[in-house]
Design a protein around this motif. Structure first.
Motif, PDB file in Angstrom:
ATOM      1  N   LEU A 149       0.826  -1.204   0.000  1.00  0.00           N
ATOM      2  CA  LEU A 149       0.000   0.000   0.000  1.00  0.00           C
ATOM      3  C   LEU A 149       0.865   1.260   0.000  1.00  0.00           C
ATOM      4  CD1 LEU A 149      -2.796  -1.174   2.442  1.00  0.00           C
ATOM      5  CD2 LEU A 149      -3.161  -0.461   0.056  1.00  0.00           C
ATOM      6  N   THR A 150       1.928   1.253   0.802  1.00  0.00           N
ATOM      7  CA  THR A 150       2.820   2.415   0.861  1.00  0.00           C
ATOM      8  C   THR A 150       3.503   2.633  -0.482  1.00  0.00           C
ATOM      9  OG1 THR A 150       3.165   2.046   3.225  1.00  0.00           O
ATOM     10  CG2 THR A 150       4.746   3.467   2.111  1.00  0.00           C
ATOM     11  N   LYS A 151       3.967   1.558  -1.116  1.00  0.00           N
ATOM     12  CA  LYS A 151       4.595   1.688  -2.432  1.00  0.00           C
ATOM     13  C   LYS A 151       3.605   2.182  -3.479  1.00  0.00           C
ATOM     14  CE  LYS A 151       8.438  -1.499  -1.836  1.00  0.00           C
ATOM     15  NZ  LYS A 151       9.043  -2.791  -2.248  1.00  0.00           N
ATOM     16  N   ALA A 152       2.343   1.806  -3.343  1.00  0.00           N
ATOM     17  CA  ALA A 152       1.318   2.309  -4.258  1.00  0.00           C
ATOM     18  C   ALA A 152       1.155   3.821  -4.097  1.00  0.00           C
ATOM     19  CB  ALA A 152      -0.006   1.590  -4.027  1.00  0.00           C
ATOM     20  N   VAL A 153       1.250   4.317  -2.864  1.00  0.00           N
ATOM     21  CA  VAL A 153       1.199   5.761  -2.626  1.00  0.00           C
ATOM     22  C   VAL A 153       2.385   6.437  -3.323  1.00  0.00           C
ATOM     23  CG1 VAL A 153       1.334   7.589  -0.880  1.00  0.00           C
ATOM     24  CG2 VAL A 153      -0.045   5.543  -0.439  1.00  0.00           C
ATOM     25  N   LEU A 154       3.572   5.868  -3.175  1.00  0.00           N
ATOM     26  CA  LEU A 154       4.761   6.433  -3.819  1.00  0.00           C
ATOM     27  C   LEU A 154       4.590   6.440  -5.333  1.00  0.00           C
ATOM     28  CD1 LEU A 154       7.573   4.795  -1.645  1.00  0.00           C
ATOM     29  CD2 LEU A 154       6.493   7.035  -1.363  1.00  0.00           C
ATOM     30  N   ASP A 155       4.021   5.379  -5.880  1.00  0.00           N
ATOM     31  CA  ASP A 155       3.751   5.329  -7.322  1.00  0.00           C
ATOM     32  C   ASP A 155       2.785   6.426  -7.742  1.00  0.00           C
ATOM     33  OD1 ASP A 155       5.428   3.127  -7.560  1.00  0.00           O
ATOM     34  OD2 ASP A 155       3.775   1.660  -7.624  1.00  0.00           O
TER      35      ASP A 155
ATOM     36  N   ARG B 274       4.716   9.716  -7.876  1.00  0.00           N
ATOM     37  CA  ARG B 274       5.553   9.782  -9.082  1.00  0.00           C
ATOM     38  C   ARG B 274       4.704  10.064 -10.319  1.00  0.00           C
ATOM     39  NH1 ARG B 274       7.615   5.098  -6.728  1.00  0.00           N
ATOM     40  NH2 ARG B 274       9.582   5.493  -5.647  1.00  0.00           N
ATOM     41  N   ALA B 275       3.588   9.350 -10.446  1.00  0.00           N
ATOM     42  CA  ALA B 275       2.712   9.518 -11.607  1.00  0.00           C
ATOM     43  C   ALA B 275       2.137  10.935 -11.671  1.00  0.00           C
ATOM     44  CB  ALA B 275       1.579   8.495 -11.568  1.00  0.00           C
ATOM     45  N   SER B 276       2.015  11.582 -10.530  1.00  0.00           N
ATOM     46  CA  SER B 276       1.486  12.956 -10.468  1.00  0.00           C
ATOM     47  C   SER B 276       2.580  14.004 -10.610  1.00  0.00           C
ATOM     48  CB  SER B 276       0.758  13.181  -9.137  1.00  0.00           C
ATOM     49  OG  SER B 276      -0.336  12.310  -9.027  1.00  0.00           O
ATOM     50  N   GLY B 277       3.827  13.563 -10.710  1.00  0.00           N
ATOM     51  CA  GLY B 277       4.940  14.490 -10.832  1.00  0.00           C
ATOM     52  C   GLY B 277       5.326  15.172  -9.541  1.00  0.00           C
ATOM     53  N   LEU B 278       4.915  14.591  -8.416  1.00  0.00           N
ATOM     54  CA  LEU B 278       5.247  15.187  -7.115  1.00  0.00           C
ATOM     55  C   LEU B 278       6.596  14.675  -6.643  1.00  0.00           C
ATOM     56  CD1 LEU B 278       1.702  14.959  -5.545  1.00  0.00           C
ATOM     57  CD2 LEU B 278       2.823  16.973  -6.521  1.00  0.00           C
ATOM     58  N   ARG B 279       7.312  15.478  -5.890  1.00  0.00           N
ATOM     59  CA  ARG B 279       8.674  15.148  -5.492  1.00  0.00           C
ATOM     60  C   ARG B 279       8.820  14.593  -4.083  1.00  0.00           C
ATOM     61  NH1 ARG B 279       8.855  19.210  -2.392  1.00  0.00           N
ATOM     62  NH2 ARG B 279       9.012  21.385  -2.667  1.00  0.00           N
ATOM     63  N   LYS B 280       7.740  14.668  -3.297  1.00  0.00           N
ATOM     64  CA  LYS B 280       7.865  14.261  -1.893  1.00  0.00           C
ATOM     65  C   LYS B 280       6.552  13.671  -1.397  1.00  0.00           C
ATOM     66  CE  LYS B 280      10.371  16.831   0.623  1.00  0.00           C
ATOM     67  NZ  LYS B 280      11.052  17.806   1.476  1.00  0.00           N
ATOM     68  N   VAL B 281       6.661  12.691  -0.491  1.00  0.00           N
ATOM     69  CA  VAL B 281       5.502  12.122   0.192  1.00  0.00           C
ATOM     70  C   VAL B 281       5.726  12.314   1.678  1.00  0.00           C
ATOM     71  CG1 VAL B 281       4.190  10.010   0.669  1.00  0.00           C
ATOM     72  CG2 VAL B 281       5.061  10.444  -1.645  1.00  0.00           C
ATOM     73  N   VAL B 282       4.682  12.743   2.376  1.00  0.00           N
ATOM     74  CA  VAL B 282       4.762  12.986   3.818  1.00  0.00           C
ATOM     75  C   VAL B 282       3.621  12.266   4.522  1.00  0.00           C
ATOM     76  CG1 VAL B 282       5.920  15.218   3.565  1.00  0.00           C
ATOM     77  CG2 VAL B 282       3.427  15.142   3.674  1.00  0.00           C
TER      78      VAL B 282
ATOM     79  N   ILE C 274      -2.438  13.389  22.388  1.00  0.00           N
ATOM     80  CA  ILE C 274      -2.082  12.675  21.156  1.00  0.00           C
ATOM     81  C   ILE C 274      -0.933  13.402  20.467  1.00  0.00           C
ATOM     82  CG2 ILE C 274      -2.859  11.977  18.853  1.00  0.00           C
ATOM     83  CD1 ILE C 274      -5.660  11.651  20.052  1.00  0.00           C
ATOM     84  N   THR C 275       0.173  12.682  20.273  1.00  0.00           N
ATOM     85  CA  THR C 275       1.329  13.221  19.564  1.00  0.00           C
ATOM     86  C   THR C 275       1.476  12.502  18.233  1.00  0.00           C
ATOM     87  OG1 THR C 275       2.473  13.731  21.625  1.00  0.00           O
ATOM     88  CG2 THR C 275       3.834  13.567  19.650  1.00  0.00           C
ATOM     89  N   LEU C 276       1.553  13.274  17.170  1.00  0.00           N
ATOM     90  CA  LEU C 276       1.782  12.736  15.832  1.00  0.00           C
ATOM     91  C   LEU C 276       3.171  13.151  15.381  1.00  0.00           C
ATOM     92  CD1 LEU C 276      -1.686  13.522  14.253  1.00  0.00           C
ATOM     93  CD2 LEU C 276      -0.843  11.292  14.983  1.00  0.00           C
ATOM     94  N   ILE C 277       3.918  12.165  14.885  1.00  0.00           N
ATOM     95  CA  ILE C 277       5.254  12.451  14.389  1.00  0.00           C
ATOM     96  C   ILE C 277       5.251  12.346  12.871  1.00  0.00           C
ATOM     97  CG2 ILE C 277       6.358  11.762  16.552  1.00  0.00           C
ATOM     98  CD1 ILE C 277       7.205   9.154  15.177  1.00  0.00           C
ATOM     99  N   ALA C 278       6.055  13.185  12.235  1.00  0.00           N
ATOM    100  CA  ALA C 278       6.035  13.308  10.788  1.00  0.00           C
ATOM    101  C   ALA C 278       7.216  12.586  10.144  1.00  0.00           C
ATOM    102  CB  ALA C 278       6.037  14.770  10.395  1.00  0.00           C
ATOM    103  N   TYR C 279       6.951  12.068   8.951  1.00  0.00           N
ATOM    104  CA  TYR C 279       7.956  11.424   8.107  1.00  0.00           C
ATOM    105  C   TYR C 279       7.852  11.986   6.705  1.00  0.00           C
ATOM    106  CZ  TYR C 279       8.988   7.663  11.447  1.00  0.00           C
ATOM    107  OH  TYR C 279       9.394   6.944  12.542  1.00  0.00           O
ATOM    108  N   GLN C 280       8.961  11.863   5.957  1.00  0.00           N
ATOM    109  CA  GLN C 280       8.974  12.271   4.562  1.00  0.00           C
ATOM    110  C   GLN C 280       9.877  11.343   3.763  1.00  0.00           C
ATOM    111  OE1 GLN C 280      10.807  16.099   4.060  1.00  0.00           O
ATOM    112  NE2 GLN C 280      12.764  15.438   4.886  1.00  0.00           N
ATOM    113  N   ILE C 281       9.643  11.332   2.469  1.00  0.00           N
ATOM    114  CA  ILE C 281      10.548  10.651   1.547  1.00  0.00           C
ATOM    115  C   ILE C 281      10.589  11.476   0.273  1.00  0.00           C
ATOM    116  CG2 ILE C 281       8.776   9.135   0.560  1.00  0.00           C
ATOM    117  CD1 ILE C 281      10.952   6.938   0.399  1.00  0.00           C
ATOM    118  N   ASP C 282      11.782  11.654  -0.271  1.00  0.00           N
ATOM    119  CA  ASP C 282      11.950  12.306  -1.557  1.00  0.00           C
ATOM    120  C   ASP C 282      11.934  11.209  -2.619  1.00  0.00           C
ATOM    121  OD1 ASP C 282      12.272  14.945  -0.559  1.00  0.00           O
ATOM    122  OD2 ASP C 282      14.344  14.459  -0.012  1.00  0.00           O
ATOM    123  N   ILE C 283      11.160  11.438  -3.670  1.00  0.00           N
ATOM    124  CA  ILE C 283      11.073  10.429  -4.723  1.00  0.00           C
ATOM    125  C   ILE C 283      11.466  11.000  -6.073  1.00  0.00           C
ATOM    126  CG2 ILE C 283       9.393   8.999  -3.562  1.00  0.00           C
ATOM    127  CD1 ILE C 283       7.229  10.380  -5.188  1.00  0.00           C
TER     128      ILE C 283
END
Length: 164
Positions: free
Chosen positions: A105-111, A114-122, A155-164
């Motif tokens: 599912l996470t890899k599908a989000v990354l796909d 990419r297909a949308s031309g976006l450079r980052k997922v958070v 409730i504490t939410l922590i953030a993550y990112q990936i550059d694609i």
């Protein structure tokens, strides 16, 4: 994962996808102290209306997991900014854990990014979702502490990112 299909849910799968999401959060104690969030997790129809939802479905038709993909400024966006795709409510049925469903599912989000031309997922994740954090880090996500936040005092939410 050849026996699992990742795709948008069909209307007749909305109930199962919502239940899988609630079960995944509940079994790990992530609904404790957050009255009402289970209703939001169950409401796949609303998410489909306001965001993009993907499900992981076994060959036999069983919904194994679900994720919601959002754009900055949309109804479900929490931390995304221009040029970023965000995902939320990643959930895998307790009975399907360890089969690679969350990774697929996470890899599908990354796909999608990419297909949308976006450079980052958070994303934002409850600070106690350690299994999810291991998955994100294994896939190359890094912490984004400057976007950590608290929707409620308990409730504490922590953030993550990936550059694609």
């Amino acid at each position: 994962m050849s026996d699992v299909e990742i795709r948008p849910p069909r209307p007749e799968e909305y109930g199962a996808a919502g239940e899988v999401t609630v079960q995944a959060y509940d079994v790990d104690g992530h609904l404790a102290g957050d009255v009402g969030y289970d209703a939001e997790l169950r409401d796949i129809a609303r998410r489909v209306e306001l965001a993009e939802v993907l499900v992981a479905v076994a060959a036999a038709g069983e919904v194994l997991g679900c994720v919601t993909i959002v754009r900055p400024g949309s109804a479900y966006a929490e931390i995304s900014r221009a040029g970023e795709l965000e995902f939320r409510m990643l959930a895998v049925a307790p009975s399907a854990r360890g089969r690679g469903v969350g990774e697929a599912l996470t890899k599908a989000v990354l796909d999608r990014a990419r297909a949308s031309g976006l450079r980052k997922v958070v994303l934002s994740s409850l600070d106690g979702m350690h299994a999810a954090h291991r998955l994100y880090e294994r896939l190359g996500f890094t912490r984004l502490p400057e976007r950590d936040w608290r929707p409620f005092p308990h409730i504490t939410l922590i953030a993550y990112q990936i550059d694609i």
